[in-house]
Enzyme design. Structure first.
Site, PDB file in Angstrom:
ATOM      1  N   SER A 146       0.840  -1.201   0.000  1.00 31.23           N
ATOM      2  CA  SER A 146       0.000   0.000   0.000  1.00 31.23           C
ATOM      3  C   SER A 146       0.870   1.244   0.000  1.00 31.23           C
ATOM      4  O   SER A 146       1.997   1.225   0.517  1.00 31.23           O
ATOM      5  CB  SER A 146      -0.876   0.019   1.261  1.00 31.23           C
ATOM      6  OG  SER A 146      -1.559   1.248   1.375  1.00 31.23           O
ATOM      7  N   TYR A 160      -1.342  -0.912  10.472  1.00 29.68           N
ATOM      8  CA  TYR A 160      -1.516  -1.098   9.031  1.00 29.68           C
ATOM      9  C   TYR A 160      -0.293  -0.665   8.222  1.00 29.68           C
ATOM     10  O   TYR A 160       0.247  -1.436   7.428  1.00 29.68           O
ATOM     11  CB  TYR A 160      -2.774  -0.358   8.555  1.00 29.68           C
ATOM     12  CG  TYR A 160      -3.117  -0.656   7.114  1.00 29.68           C
ATOM     13  CD1 TYR A 160      -3.679  -1.885   6.768  1.00 29.68           C
ATOM     14  CD2 TYR A 160      -2.880   0.268   6.105  1.00 29.68           C
ATOM     15  CE1 TYR A 160      -3.992  -2.183   5.446  1.00 29.68           C
ATOM     16  CE2 TYR A 160      -3.184  -0.023   4.779  1.00 29.68           C
ATOM     17  CZ  TYR A 160      -3.742  -1.242   4.468  1.00 29.68           C
ATOM     18  OH  TYR A 160      -4.044  -1.544   3.152  1.00 29.68           O
TER      19      TYR A 160
HETATM   20  N1  LIG Z   1      -8.883  -0.563  -1.208  1.00 27.79           N
HETATM   21  C1  LIG Z   1      -7.856   0.219  -0.920  1.00 27.79           C
HETATM   22  O1  LIG Z   1      -8.007   1.458  -0.855  1.00 27.79           O
HETATM   23  C2  LIG Z   1      -6.489  -0.384  -0.720  1.00 27.79           C
HETATM   24  C3  LIG Z   1      -5.379   0.479  -0.827  1.00 27.79           C
HETATM   25  C4  LIG Z   1      -4.103  -0.052  -0.663  1.00 27.79           C
HETATM   26  C5  LIG Z   1      -3.930  -1.397  -0.411  1.00 27.79           C
HETATM   27  N2  LIG Z   1      -5.023  -2.214  -0.308  1.00 27.79           N
HETATM   28  C6  LIG Z   1      -4.766  -3.628  -0.049  1.00 27.79           C
HETATM   29  O2  LIG Z   1      -5.345  -4.399  -1.086  1.00 27.79           O
HETATM   30  C7  LIG Z   1      -5.618  -5.710  -0.625  1.00 27.79           C
HETATM   31  C8  LIG Z   1      -7.026  -6.107  -1.050  1.00 27.79           C
HETATM   32  O3  LIG Z   1      -7.953  -5.265  -0.391  1.00 27.79           O
HETATM   33  P1  LIG Z   1      -9.277  -4.749  -1.112  1.00 27.79           P
HETATM   34  O4  LIG Z   1      -9.197  -3.280  -1.187  1.00 27.79           O
HETATM   35  O5  LIG Z   1      -9.562  -5.519  -2.342  1.00 27.79           O
HETATM   36  O6  LIG Z   1     -10.348  -5.101   0.037  1.00 27.79           O
HETATM   37  P2  LIG Z   1     -11.659  -6.047  -0.010  1.00 27.79           P
HETATM   38  O7  LIG Z   1     -12.510  -5.680  -1.169  1.00 27.79           O
HETATM   39  O8  LIG Z   1     -12.232  -5.956   1.356  1.00 27.79           O
HETATM   40  O9  LIG Z   1     -11.060  -7.508  -0.243  1.00 27.79           O
HETATM   41  C9  LIG Z   1     -10.265  -8.129   0.738  1.00 27.79           C
HETATM   42  C10 LIG Z   1     -10.040  -9.583   0.355  1.00 27.79           C
HETATM   43  O10 LIG Z   1      -9.245 -10.204   1.389  1.00 27.79           O
HETATM   44  C11 LIG Z   1      -9.901 -11.397   1.819  1.00 27.79           C
HETATM   45  N3  LIG Z   1      -9.604 -11.678   3.223  1.00 27.79           N
HETATM   46  C12 LIG Z   1      -9.751 -10.839   4.275  1.00 27.79           C
HETATM   47  N4  LIG Z   1      -9.452 -11.485   5.428  1.00 27.79           N
HETATM   48  C13 LIG Z   1      -9.114 -12.754   5.093  1.00 27.79           C
HETATM   49  C14 LIG Z   1      -8.736 -13.914   5.837  1.00 27.79           C
HETATM   50  N5  LIG Z   1      -8.680 -13.903   7.180  1.00 27.79           N
HETATM   51  N6  LIG Z   1      -8.454 -15.059   5.158  1.00 27.79           N
HETATM   52  C15 LIG Z   1      -8.535 -15.091   3.809  1.00 27.79           C
HETATM   53  N7  LIG Z   1      -8.905 -14.035   3.048  1.00 27.79           N
HETATM   54  C16 LIG Z   1      -9.197 -12.882   3.685  1.00 27.79           C
HETATM   55  C17 LIG Z   1     -11.392 -11.122   1.609  1.00 27.79           C
HETATM   56  O11 LIG Z   1     -12.112 -12.330   1.400  1.00 27.79           O
HETATM   57  P3  LIG Z   1     -13.102 -13.006   2.478  1.00 27.79           P
HETATM   58  O12 LIG Z   1     -13.759 -11.910   3.241  1.00 27.79           O
HETATM   59  O13 LIG Z   1     -14.042 -13.795   1.599  1.00 27.79           O
HETATM   60  O14 LIG Z   1     -12.221 -13.878   3.298  1.00 27.79           O
HETATM   61  C18 LIG Z   1     -11.350 -10.354   0.280  1.00 27.79           C
HETATM   62  O15 LIG Z   1     -11.298 -11.242  -0.803  1.00 27.79           O
HETATM   63  C19 LIG Z   1      -5.409  -5.677   0.887  1.00 27.79           C
HETATM   64  O16 LIG Z   1      -4.170  -6.264   1.200  1.00 27.79           O
HETATM   65  C20 LIG Z   1      -5.394  -4.188   1.210  1.00 27.79           C
HETATM   66  O17 LIG Z   1      -4.622  -3.916   2.351  1.00 27.79           O
HETATM   67  C21 LIG Z   1      -6.283  -1.745  -0.460  1.00 27.79           C
END
Ligand SMILES: NC(=O)c1ccc[n+]([C@@H]2O[C@H](COP(=O)([O-])OP(=O)(O)OC[C@H]3O[C@@H](n4cnc5c(N)ncnc54)[C@H](OP(=O)(O)O)[C@@H]3O)[C@@H](O)[C@H]2O)c1
Length: 272
Positions: A146, A160
């Site tokens: 991130s 985080y």
């Molecule tokens: N969105 C942003 O603004 C942003 C910015 C920078 C970085 N990121 C990073 O991008 C990555 C993806 O996030 P996203 O934005 O796509 O969020 P999201 O839409 O909430 O998706 C998160 C994913 O992680 C899975 N997950 C969460 N806890 C888990 C667990 N205990 N075991 C297995 N799977 C798990 C969830 O699946 P289930 O709930 O089905 O388990 C879901 O598929 C993360 O690492 C986040 O830190 C996001």
């Protein structure tokens, strides 16, 4: 004759493939011909995503429901892959979330799970799958970190930023270690990205005040991630605005960066 694509005959494992950036990454790699293994906790969502990808891209998609907060999950995943004769050529460590709240008010068990999912599981999966990649002379490891990993720590999301700095440093070190093996290791740093992330963290209302130009689509992040991995970039920040923020954070006086980022955070409680 159809042109051979990078993914033909190869398989990518995407953690957190049930939503958001992970789902977009799965589509992106499938568009380049990779078969997929998707993992996350919500099996119904994995089934739906797998069906969409099969019909849109014509690749094979397997799903394995797992909770990466369980320390035994990475080994269980590797055993399942071996039992199903699935060789992993690309590992995308994407699963993640943010824990909102002041450090001492969040139960320790939640912090421990957070360490496990965001820091330990990506390293454990890499440790399990990297030897095979080196042996075969081809591998791609993509760690979704991130922009927060390049900025000062955010009050209210205490662990985080540090967890994402860890993924960035881990990727840089491993990328150098893997030079000449055919394995590329890349940390991807998205900024604000449309997904379920801010709903899960309970901060949707706070971040909705952020201007539109600060946001990227998950598909754009995934496209940049594919290109950066292909070029063997150790670290790539997605989007011009995020790259500018990262540049300023490196070049402005650190006291000023601290004041700017923490005043943003105290106003918007906004994290990514
Ligand atoms: N969105 C942003 O603004 C942003 C910015 C920078 C970085 N990121 C990073 O991008 C990555 C993806 O996030 P996203 O934005 O796509 O969020 P999201 O839409 O909430 O998706 C998160 C994913 O992680 C899975 N997950 C969460 N806890 C888990 C667990 N205990 N075991 C297995 N799977 C798990 C969830 O699946 P289930 O709930 O089905 O388990 C879901 O598929 C993360 O690492 C986040 O830190 C996001």
């Amino acid at each position: 004759m159809a042109r051979k694509r990078e993914g033909d005959g190869r398989t990518a494992l995407v953690t957190g493939g049930s939503a958001g950036i992970g789902e977009a990454l799965a589509h992106e790699w499938a568009a380049h011909g990779f078969n997929l293994v998707l993992t996350a906790r919500r099996e119904d969502r994995l089934i739906k995503t797998a069906e969409e990808i099969r019909s849109r891209h014509g690749v094979q998609v397997s799903i394995i429901a797992e909770d990466l907060a369980d320390p035994a999950a990475p080994q269980r995943l590797a055993d399942r892959l071996a039992a199903e004769n699935l060789t992993i050529d690309v590992l995308i460590n994407n699963a993640g979330y943010g824990v909102a709240g002041r450090f001492h008010t969040v139960p320790w068990d939640d912090h421990a799970k957070f360490f496990q999912v965001l820091m330990v599981a990506p390293c454990a999966l890499t440790h399990l799958l990297l030897p095979g990649m080196i042996q075969r002379g081809y591998g791609r490891i993509i760690n979704i970190a991130s922009l927060a990993g390049l900025l000062p720590g955010s009050p209210g999301f205490t662990l985080y930023g540090g967890s994402k700095s860890h993924l960035i440093r881990f990727s840089q070190a491993l990328n150098a270690e893997c030079a000449g093996t055919g394995v590329h290791v890349t940390a991807i740093n998205p900024g604000f990205t449309f997904s379920e992330f801010h709903d899960v963290a309970g901060v949707r209302k706070d971040v909705s005040a952020m201007p539109r130009f600060m946001w990227q689509s998950a598909a754009d992040v995934a496209r940049e991630a594919y290109r950066a991995s292909r070029r063997n970039k150790p670290v790539h920040t997605t989007g011009r605005v995020n790259r500018m923020i990262a540049w300023l954070a490196r070049h402005l006086p650190q006291g000023l960066v601290l004041r700017l980022t923490q005043s943003r955070n105290s106003r918007g409680n906004a994290r990514n």
